[in-house]
Design a protein around this motif. Structure first.
Motif, PDB file in Angstrom:
ATOM      1  N   ARG A  95      -1.730  -1.738  -8.387  1.00  0.00           N
ATOM      2  CA  ARG A  95      -1.144  -0.402  -8.211  1.00  0.00           C
ATOM      3  C   ARG A  95      -1.764   0.247  -6.969  1.00  0.00           C
ATOM      4  O   ARG A  95      -2.459   1.269  -7.046  1.00  0.00           O
ATOM      5  CB  ARG A  95      -1.365   0.462  -9.457  1.00  0.00           C
ATOM      6  CG  ARG A  95      -0.491   0.055 -10.628  1.00  0.00           C
ATOM      7  CD  ARG A  95      -0.617   1.043 -11.770  1.00  0.00           C
ATOM      8  NE  ARG A  95       0.153   0.631 -12.924  1.00  0.00           N
ATOM      9  CZ  ARG A  95       1.438   0.948 -13.134  1.00  0.00           C
ATOM     10  NH1 ARG A  95       2.098   1.684 -12.279  1.00  0.00           N
ATOM     11  NH2 ARG A  95       2.047   0.528 -14.226  1.00  0.00           N
ATOM     12  N   SER A  96      -1.545  -0.384  -5.833  1.00  0.00           N
ATOM     13  CA  SER A  96      -2.060   0.099  -4.553  1.00  0.00           C
ATOM     14  C   SER A  96      -1.321  -0.663  -3.456  1.00  0.00           C
ATOM     15  O   SER A  96      -0.490  -1.534  -3.739  1.00  0.00           O
ATOM     16  CB  SER A  96      -3.569  -0.178  -4.435  1.00  0.00           C
ATOM     17  OG  SER A  96      -3.797  -1.541  -4.094  1.00  0.00           O
ATOM     18  N   ARG A  97      -1.696  -0.395  -2.208  1.00  0.00           N
ATOM     19  CA  ARG A  97      -1.069  -1.129  -1.108  1.00  0.00           C
ATOM     20  C   ARG A  97      -1.530  -2.584  -1.055  1.00  0.00           C
ATOM     21  O   ARG A  97      -1.115  -3.335  -0.163  1.00  0.00           O
ATOM     22  CB  ARG A  97      -1.351  -0.409   0.210  1.00  0.00           C
ATOM     23  CG  ARG A  97      -0.631   0.939   0.346  1.00  0.00           C
ATOM     24  CD  ARG A  97      -1.052   1.593   1.659  1.00  0.00           C
ATOM     25  NE  ARG A  97      -0.363   2.828   1.972  1.00  0.00           N
ATOM     26  CZ  ARG A  97      -0.776   4.046   1.587  1.00  0.00           C
ATOM     27  NH1 ARG A  97      -1.835   4.174   0.815  1.00  0.00           N
ATOM     28  NH2 ARG A  97      -0.107   5.124   1.966  1.00  0.00           N
ATOM     29  N   ALA A  98      -2.365  -2.996  -1.999  1.00  0.00           N
ATOM     30  CA  ALA A  98      -2.747  -4.420  -2.077  1.00  0.00           C
ATOM     31  C   ALA A  98      -1.549  -5.313  -2.393  1.00  0.00           C
ATOM     32  O   ALA A  98      -1.609  -6.529  -2.186  1.00  0.00           O
ATOM     33  CB  ALA A  98      -3.836  -4.622  -3.133  1.00  0.00           C
ATOM     34  N   THR A  99      -0.450  -4.730  -2.895  1.00  0.00           N
ATOM     35  CA  THR A  99       0.731  -5.573  -3.168  1.00  0.00           C
ATOM     36  C   THR A  99       1.211  -6.300  -1.919  1.00  0.00           C
ATOM     37  O   THR A  99       1.799  -7.373  -2.014  1.00  0.00           O
ATOM     38  CB  THR A  99       1.909  -4.724  -3.694  1.00  0.00           C
ATOM     39  OG1 THR A  99       2.135  -3.641  -2.792  1.00  0.00           O
ATOM     40  CG2 THR A  99       1.623  -4.216  -5.104  1.00  0.00           C
TER      41      THR A  99
END
Ligand SMILES: N[C@@H](CCC(=O)N[C@@H](CS)C(=O)NCC(=O)O)C(=O)O
Length: 219
Positions: free
Chosen positions: A9-13
């Motif tokens: 649930r972050s820009r780590a996707t």
């Protein structure tokens, strides 16, 4: 050893989708944003963006962060582009021109698409889209997106994907930035080719699997 720090649930996707598409092994350390915890400094808090152990790796206190051997990178789109070039095969740029185009789409996505989308997604997530303030915030974001999305729409009228006539890292980077605007349905009518392309990108098994794991994380 390749490690990605950051919850889904972050820009780590962005890097996590790329690695899933590439089938590359790595270690995932789900560092959570400190603001999502009631007491980020509590002894039993999960590893978060203010944890001393995380700050030793990246003093910026934000995720995602990538470590590959001695190389530490921040900025989700720089990480994603690096991973594509290093491990992505044809997901990565194959020529100098494709590299320049991939860098162009990374900067475009990060500068012109990401932040208006953040305003849209949070306004919807907070249930404020029908309030006067929320509607005004969305209208301003839609206005900021107008010229960039007109440009994407024109590009996708001529091409199925952003570069090289195949699905690449450029599609992952722009698709993940544009996902933040997706809740605002009028955009789908104004930019039909863009949102049809987004749906195509999001129908890929690696994306579907990643989003299932993301949605299983606590909100
Ligand atoms: N431009 C950066 C933004 C990084 C960022 O803001 N990350 C957020 C999560 S998506 C974060 O870690 N925030 C932690 C905090 O603000 O405490 C990128 O694309 O990586």
């Amino acid at each position: 050893m390749l490690t990605i720090y950051g919850v889904l649930r972050s820009r780590a996707t962005r890097p996590l989708w790329l690695l899933a598409e590439a089938g590359k092994d790595f270690t995932h350390v789900p560092v959570i944003q400190s603001y999502r915890l009631t007491d980020p400094l509590a002894q039993d808090a999960p590893l978060n963006t203010l944890s001393p152990d995380f700050l030793k790796i990246s003093p910026q206190s934000a995720v995602p962060v990538m470590q590959d051997g001695d190389l530490v990178l921040t900025e989700s789109l720089a990480i994603t582009l690096y991973l594509a070039r290093e491990y992505g095969g044809t997901l990565g740029p194959q020529t100098k021109a494709e590299l320049a185009q991939a860098e162009q789409w990374a900067l475009f996505a990060g500068i012109s698409i990401d932040l208006p989308g953040i305003d849209i997604i949070y306004t919807y997530a907070d249930g404020l889209s029908d309030t006067p303030e929320g509607a005004a915030k969305i209208a301003a974001a839609v206005e900021r997106l107008a010229r960039p999305l007109a440009r994407v729409e024109a590009h996708l009228a001529q091409h199925d994907y952003l570069i090289g006539n195949r699905f690449t890292v450029a599609d992952i980077m722009l698709a993940e930035c544009l996902r933040y605007s997706q809740a605002h349905k009028p955009l789908h009518q104004t930019y039909p080719k863009t949102f049809a392309w987004l749906a195509r990108c999001q129908s890929r098994p690696a994306f579907i699997d990643m989003m299932a794991r993301r949605n299983a994380e606590p909100a």
